[in-house]
Design an enzyme around this catalytic site. Structure first.
Site, PDB file in Angstrom:
ATOM      1  N   LYS A   1       5.914   0.078   9.162  1.00  0.00           N
ATOM      2  CA  LYS A   1       5.750   1.486   9.557  1.00  0.00           C
ATOM      3  C   LYS A   1       7.081   1.981  10.121  1.00  0.00           C
ATOM      4  O   LYS A   1       8.047   1.243  10.229  1.00  0.00           O
ATOM      5  CB  LYS A   1       4.664   1.637  10.632  1.00  0.00           C
ATOM      6  CG  LYS A   1       3.292   1.079  10.266  1.00  0.00           C
ATOM      7  CD  LYS A   1       2.596   1.861   9.175  1.00  0.00           C
ATOM      8  CE  LYS A   1       1.222   1.240   8.852  1.00  0.00           C
ATOM      9  NZ  LYS A   1       0.607   1.877   7.676  1.00  0.00           N
TER      10      LYS A   1
ATOM     11  N   SER B   1       1.004   3.608   2.306  1.00  0.00           N
ATOM     12  CA  SER B   1       1.087   4.241   3.626  1.00  0.00           C
ATOM     13  C   SER B   1       2.483   4.727   3.976  1.00  0.00           C
ATOM     14  O   SER B   1       2.652   5.525   4.895  1.00  0.00           O
ATOM     15  CB  SER B   1       0.607   3.265   4.711  1.00  0.00           C
ATOM     16  OG  SER B   1       1.514   2.191   4.857  1.00  0.00           O
TER      17      SER B   1
ATOM     18  N   SER C   1      -2.500   6.517   6.411  1.00  0.00           N
ATOM     19  CA  SER C   1      -1.844   5.406   7.076  1.00  0.00           C
ATOM     20  C   SER C   1      -2.634   4.991   8.313  1.00  0.00           C
ATOM     21  O   SER C   1      -2.875   5.800   9.209  1.00  0.00           O
ATOM     22  CB  SER C   1      -0.413   5.794   7.487  1.00  0.00           C
ATOM     23  OG  SER C   1       0.173   4.786   8.269  1.00  0.00           O
TER      24      SER C   1
ATOM     25  N   SER D   1       0.848  -1.198   0.000  1.00  0.00           N
ATOM     26  CA  SER D   1       0.000   0.000   0.000  1.00  0.00           C
ATOM     27  C   SER D   1       0.883   1.248   0.000  1.00  0.00           C
ATOM     28  O   SER D   1       2.106   1.176   0.099  1.00  0.00           O
ATOM     29  CB  SER D   1      -0.906   0.009   1.242  1.00  0.00           C
ATOM     30  OG  SER D   1      -0.143   0.258   2.409  1.00  0.00           O
TER      31      SER D   1
END
Length: 322
Positions: A184, A129, A287, A127
């Site tokens: 992340k 994010s 996100s 993705s």
């Protein structure tokens, strides 16, 4: 053995197929571990049982054939078929298909298992994010020994590595669904007071240094976003902001230690519990991260992401990143 091996291979194929269609939640680490054990058992059996039996049968065949030829020669008859002897001997020594698909694959599976479990694990960015640091389609490597080696499947730490730091990009098991891997950036370590208010990040009351950069064009959204250079110690990286997105957090779940967080129209402030980390995506307004589903336990961290080894849509993406 052919029937047993067929059933074992069918079980592996069935598991992978059910995982692929979404019927079950697969566990690749467990699957790879079982494949290593099963093929390893076959490899040992091949080396110490099946191969010696085939070799004995081949030698017995060669010996009996040689004796028969010697008898024919003594009778004045010239025997033919020397090439047939070698061909038949090779056939007797050849692995059957069920050993070729088990014992024959063991060395490759073992190398993959050791590399993936203790050194590096590949991961695909699914993705946006982490824009602008990581793009959709980036194939990255995750360092699995920086934070200490862990036993595969059991996830028990066996060596003491360094502690995860603010600014590290980490792959971890998503707390609400541990079979899913997320990626992340760590912005808060145990004991930190992290605040993201009015789209400004502060840690322990100190604003994280940021510098405005040229706008970033995100190809997925086909639009420009505000871009800033953010700094944690010696670590610098870029982040995105969407001026049209609200500052407040919508849809935060009821996660563990939620009482450590305070939500307002300006954003969220959290005190990171011991043994946990606060993570955010670099694409701050696109996100789902610790602001929504909570903290990442230290035991969930798989490793530190550090290198893009391939992006089939853009070879220029290959290289290290912060």
């Amino acid at each position: 053995m052919q029937v047993l091996t067929s059933l074992i291979l069918a079980a592996f194929v069935g598991y992978i197929g059910a995982w692929y269609v979404g019927a079950i939640e697969g566990n690749f680490a467990l699957l790879l571990f079982l494949a290593t054990v099963v093929t390893g058992v076959y490899w040992v059996a091949e080396r110490f049982y099946f191969l010696p039996r085939r070799s004995k049968a081949a030698e017995a065949f060669a010996s009996s054939t040689t004796q028969r030829r010697e008898e024919l020669e003594r009778m004045g008859i010239r025997p033919d078929g020397a090439d047939d002897l070698q061909e038949t001997r090779q056939k007797l020594l050849m692995q059957p298909w069920w050993l070729d698909w088990t014992a024959g694959l063991f060395p490759v599976i073992l190398v993959v298992f050791l590399l993936r479990s203790f050194l590096f694990e590949p991961f695909k960015i699914p993705s946006g994010s982490m824009y602008p640091t990581l793009w959709v389609g980036d194939l990255i490597l995750v360092n699995k020994f920086t934070y200490g080696l862990r036993l595969p499947v059991l996830n028990t730490r066996v060596t003491q590595g360094k502690a995860p730091q603010r600014g590290d990009v980490v792959v971890f098991r998503y707390p609400p669904q541990p079979n899913v891997d997320y990626i992340k950036r760590i912005v808060g370590v145990p004991g930190d007071k992290v605040a993201y208010l009015n789209k400004r990040l502060t840690v322990n009351g100190q604003p994280v240094p940021t510098t405005a950069m040229t706008d970033f064009f995100e190809e997925d959204a086909m639009r420009y976003f505000k871009q800033f250079k953010e700094k944690f110690g010696d670590n610098t990286h870029n982040v995105l902001n969407n001026n049209d997105a609200p500052a407040f957090i919508q849809g935060a779940s009821n996660f563990q230690y939620r009482d450590k967080c305070t939500y307002s129209v300006e954003g969220v402030t959290c005190t990171v519990p011991e043994g946990n980390f606060f993570v955010m995506g670099d694409n701050r307004d696109n996100s789902l991260d610790s602001r929504y589903w909570g903290f990442v336990p230290e035991g969930n961290i798989v490793g530190r992401a550090f290198f893009i080894w391939m992006n089939f849509g853009n070879f220029k993406r290959i290289g290290a990143f912060n």
